[in-house]
Structures are given as C-alpha cells and as structure tokens.
Design a protein around this motif. Structure first.
Motif, mmCIF file in Angstrom:
data_model
loop_
_atom_site.group_PDB
_atom_site.id
_atom_site.type_symbol
_atom_site.label_atom_id
_atom_site.label_comp_id
_atom_site.label_asym_id
_atom_site.label_seq_id
_atom_site.Cartn_x
_atom_site.Cartn_y
_atom_site.Cartn_z
ATOM 1 N N GLU A 1 0.804 -1.218 0.000
ATOM 2 C CA GLU A 1 0.000 0.000 0.000
ATOM 3 C C GLU A 1 0.839 1.272 0.000
ATOM 4 O O GLU A 1 0.317 2.358 -0.282
ATOM 5 N N GLY A 2 2.118 1.146 0.311
ATOM 6 C CA GLY A 2 2.996 2.306 0.262
ATOM 7 C C GLY A 2 3.271 2.969 1.589
ATOM 8 O O GLY A 2 4.063 3.912 1.652
ATOM 9 N N SER A 3 2.643 2.515 2.666
ATOM 10 C CA SER A 3 2.925 3.127 3.964
ATOM 11 C C SER A 3 4.325 2.751 4.458
ATOM 12 O O SER A 3 4.908 3.451 5.292
ATOM 13 N N ILE A 4 4.840 1.626 3.973
ATOM 14 C CA ILE A 4 6.247 1.278 4.171
ATOM 15 C C ILE A 4 6.938 1.530 2.841
ATOM 16 O O ILE A 4 6.750 0.783 1.882
ATOM 17 N N PRO A 5 7.709 2.601 2.712
ATOM 18 C CA PRO A 5 8.312 2.946 1.427
ATOM 19 C C PRO A 5 9.407 1.966 1.028
ATOM 20 O O PRO A 5 10.127 1.435 1.872
ATOM 21 N N THR A 6 9.503 1.705 -0.267
ATOM 22 C CA THR A 6 10.556 0.853 -0.795
ATOM 23 C C THR A 6 11.229 1.560 -1.961
ATOM 24 O O THR A 6 10.601 2.330 -2.690
ATOM 25 N N ASN A 7 12.498 1.294 -2.128
ATOM 26 C CA ASN A 7 13.261 1.816 -3.260
ATOM 27 C C ASN A 7 14.193 0.705 -3.724
ATOM 28 O O ASN A 7 15.296 0.548 -3.202
ATOM 29 N N GLY A 8 13.696 -0.069 -4.679
ATOM 30 C CA GLY A 8 14.432 -1.227 -5.144
ATOM 31 C C GLY A 8 15.792 -0.919 -5.726
ATOM 32 O O GLY A 8 16.668 -1.785 -5.765
ATOM 33 N N LYS A 9 16.002 0.314 -6.165
ATOM 34 C CA LYS A 9 17.303 0.680 -6.725
ATOM 35 C C LYS A 9 18.364 0.740 -5.625
ATOM 36 O O LYS A 9 19.562 0.581 -5.896
ATOM 37 N N LYS A 10 17.907 0.979 -4.399
ATOM 38 C CA LYS A 10 18.838 1.042 -3.272
ATOM 39 C C LYS A 10 18.851 -0.260 -2.469
ATOM 40 O O LYS A 10 19.890 -0.675 -1.963
ATOM 41 N N ALA A 11 17.700 -0.881 -2.321
ATOM 42 C CA ALA A 11 17.600 -2.102 -1.525
ATOM 43 C C ALA A 11 16.478 -2.977 -2.087
ATOM 44 O O ALA A 11 15.312 -2.635 -1.959
ATOM 45 N N TRP A 12 16.842 -4.088 -2.690
ATOM 46 C CA TRP A 12 15.837 -4.982 -3.282
ATOM 47 C C TRP A 12 15.609 -6.231 -2.441
ATOM 48 O O TRP A 12 14.624 -6.929 -2.618
ATOM 49 N N PHE A 13 16.507 -6.530 -1.502
ATOM 50 C CA PHE A 13 16.319 -7.628 -0.552
ATOM 51 C C PHE A 13 16.059 -6.985 0.795
ATOM 52 O O PHE A 13 16.959 -6.412 1.407
ATOM 53 N N ILE A 14 14.797 -7.058 1.248
ATOM 54 C CA ILE A 14 14.368 -6.353 2.453
ATOM 55 C C ILE A 14 13.593 -7.292 3.361
ATOM 56 O O ILE A 14 13.218 -8.405 2.957
ATOM 57 N N ASP A 15 13.334 -6.835 4.584
ATOM 58 C CA ASP A 15 12.452 -7.595 5.453
ATOM 59 C C ASP A 15 11.040 -7.013 5.384
ATOM 60 O O ASP A 15 10.780 -6.052 4.640
ATOM 61 N N TYR A 16 10.129 -7.582 6.160
ATOM 62 C CA TYR A 16 8.721 -7.199 6.074
ATOM 63 C C TYR A 16 8.454 -5.782 6.576
ATOM 64 O O TYR A 16 7.358 -5.254 6.391
ATOM 65 N N LEU A 17 9.455 -5.151 7.189
ATOM 66 C CA LEU A 17 9.327 -3.764 7.635
ATOM 67 C C LEU A 17 10.053 -2.803 6.696
ATOM 68 O O LEU A 17 10.152 -1.614 6.982
#
Length: 225
Positions: free
Chosen positions: A203-219
């Motif tokens: 939903e976007g409330s936890i922002p992601t930026n795959g260019k910087k970090a593509w392997f992440i945890d659920y937070l």
C-alpha cells in the motif's frame, strides 16, 4: 488494489489474503490444492489452482485473472516448502530428490510465477517474492541446508530479473521468523505481524526503493546479501 497471492493455503499466504481483503483490496488467492480454499468463498476472495511447479496452470490462472479482473497492481509469491528431511539431515545425508524439490518450489517457482504473471502486471506494479534471511551468505551454518540453498537461489533470481525487466518493482522479502507450521521451531513473531508489514509495502505506507535495496524484510529494512 488488485492483488494476487500465490501460496495462500496456510500460514502467511492465507493471513495476508484475508487481511488484504478486509482492507478493501480485490484479492485472488492461489493454491496448490483447491481443497484448502473453503475460507476464500466465505471471505469473498477468488481462489484458483496455482501450483508453482506447473507452468501451464500458472499461465492459465493469469489468463483467467486477466479476463475477470483485468491487470493486477501487485503479485506476492509466498509459496515455499521446508521438508522434514531438511530439518534433520545435512547436505551430505539428505536425498538429492529432496534438495531438488526445495530448489524447484522455492527458487524456480519464483521465476515461474513471475513469468506467468508479468504480462498482466501493471507497469509500475509490484512483485514480491517471499525469500528468507536463510538465503543470505551471512547466515552461515548447516540448519535447514537445502532450504537455505534454495532461498539463496531465489534471491539471485530476483536480482537477475531486476536487470531483465525494468517496468515493475521486483523485491525479495524476508517475512521474519514466523509462528507457522514451517517456522514454528525458530519463531519470533506471529504471521499477522508479517502480513501487516506486507500490506504496508503493497500500500505504500512502508516505502521501498528497489534501486537502493531490493532484498528487504517485512518492515522495509535492507537485508544483507
């Protein structure tokens, strides 16, 4: 949002499907065996066969979704196995058949799901592959050996797909050590907590930026490779 959850028979996949539906999203849940989909009808969620080892079945499901729902905003591949032999034996003892089965479901399955659903995934949409901290080279040891090898392979598949396709966001996500049938022995959180995190990522409330970090945890926190 329109979201497909593959591997929704139990655990995180089931809870995430229910949570997304309760939050007003249009959800389709995929199962290896349709005997486990009774709850979807009660929750008003569309369920259909999606065995990650059956390419034709996955492509058929994607086509049916296109016909009934149109394009998807996101796909989450939760499907995975941890066989009993892998809990007890090391790589010198475990059968090659069981090692191969881990690789087919946990790693090749990620590629199979992505290839089947990419044609119906909106440009700018999200593809989340549930992998594991066990796929990190920093997680050394002999515990769950074939599972760990398969999750490392899954992470590499995600990384390679990111260099192959650039119009959707592709992420590998560690869901935490959950209190489920698969992870109960090492559990630290309930699957509901992980599902909340996945909802936030979608939903976007936890922002992601795959260019910087593509392997992440659920937070959304970056995981070590």
């Amino acid at each position: 949002m329109k979201i497909a959850v593959v591997g929704a028979g139990q655990g995180l996949g089931k809870i995430l499907s229910q949570m997304l539906g309760a939050r007003g999203h249009e959800v389709v849940s995929g199962f290896r065996s349709m005997e486990s989909d009774d709850w979807t009808r009660q929750a008003g969620i569309l369920g259909m066969p999606m065995d990650v080892t059956k390419e034709k079945e996955l492509k058929g499901a994607a086509e049916k979704i296109r016909e009934t729902m149109g394009e998807l905003d996101a796909v989450v591949d939760v499907a995975g196995i941890l066989l009993n032999s892998d809990r007890k034996l090391n790589l010198m003892e475990e059968s090659l058949e069981d090692v191969t089965n881990h690789l087919i479901v946990n790693a090749v399955g990620v590629l199979s799901v992505f290839r089947a659903f990419y044609p119906i995934l909106k440009k700018g949409g999200k593809f989340l592959a549930v992998t594991s901290e066990g796929g990190s080279f920093t997680c050394a040891g002999s515990l769950f050996p074939a599972y760990g090898v398969s999750k490392t392979a899954a992470n590499k598949i995600v990384q390679t797909l990111r260099f192959t396709v650039d119009d959707v966001e592709i992420l590998a996500v560690h869901p935490g050590r959950m209190n489920t049938v698969m992870g109960r022995a090492t559990a630290q959180i309930e699957p509901e907590e992980a599902a909340e995190g996945f909802c936030g990522i979608l939903e976007g409330s936890i922002p992601t930026n795959g260019k910087k970090a593509w392997f992440i945890d659920y937070l959304g926190k970056e995981m070590p490779l």
